[in-house]
Design a protein around this motif. Sequence first.
Motif, mmCIF file in Angstrom:
data_model
loop_
_atom_site.group_PDB
_atom_site.id
_atom_site.type_symbol
_atom_site.label_atom_id
_atom_site.label_comp_id
_atom_site.label_asym_id
_atom_site.label_seq_id
_atom_site.Cartn_x
_atom_site.Cartn_y
_atom_site.Cartn_z
ATOM 1 N N GLN A 92 0.757 -1.093 0.129
ATOM 2 C CA GLN A 92 0.101 -0.079 -0.018
ATOM 3 C C GLN A 92 1.111 1.237 0.312
ATOM 4 N N HIS A 93 0.518 2.392 -0.520
ATOM 5 C CA HIS A 93 0.975 3.552 -0.618
ATOM 6 C C HIS A 93 1.565 3.998 0.962
ATOM 7 N N HIS A 94 2.731 4.293 1.178
ATOM 8 C CA HIS A 94 3.302 4.780 2.289
ATOM 9 C C HIS A 94 4.522 5.846 1.963
ATOM 10 N N ASP A 95 4.892 6.208 3.017
ATOM 11 C CA ASP A 95 6.342 7.110 3.133
ATOM 12 C C ASP A 95 7.348 6.596 4.011
ATOM 13 N N HIS A 96 8.376 7.384 3.707
ATOM 14 C CA HIS A 96 9.540 6.658 4.445
ATOM 15 C C HIS A 96 10.108 7.748 5.436
ATOM 16 N N MET A 97 10.606 7.214 6.638
ATOM 17 C CA MET A 97 11.504 8.234 7.595
ATOM 18 C C MET A 97 12.847 7.405 7.490
ATOM 19 N N VAL A 106 11.835 3.521 7.860
ATOM 20 C CA VAL A 106 10.542 3.312 8.627
ATOM 21 C C VAL A 106 9.440 3.571 8.004
ATOM 22 N N GLU A 107 8.350 2.624 7.570
ATOM 23 C CA GLU A 107 7.618 2.978 6.803
ATOM 24 C C GLU A 107 6.325 3.923 7.560
#
Length: 147
Positions: A92-97, A106-107
């Motif tokens: 699924q769409h997610h961003d990242h740290m 980290v998603e």
Amino acid sequence: MKKTDPRSKKLTDALRRAGVRITRQRAALLTVLADADDHPEATELQRRAEEAVPGISLSTVYRTLTELENQGVILRHQFEGAPARFEHSETQHHDHMIDVDTGEVVEFANERIERLQAEIADAMGYEIVHHRLELYVRKKAAETGTD
């Protein structure tokens, strides 16, 4: 059926469509990649595959990853100052740290951020086709509580 089985099949089918022969080494790499729930670098994928089938070269890993990326079944992430990392495209769409001290990825997903991005694009007369958000972070120092 394990989660890995459909992933392995998807990866194997993608290579076959591209006319790439599935050797023992590539099969081991595909299994490792299918099992990965992190964002491994190519050298880490090679190390994991080597545990099952010794003799897989880094060039084979890179060629295989490039073909899988071309087929759209994996994503390549080039985070600032680090080697490329890979993940399944089915997520699924997610961003990242990205932790700048440890390199840990980290998603996260945040609906407020998604809405704000869409609002900004709309206010400027655009619609978002694709986006990527990467936050480069550092753990906060533990608060001592001594004042």
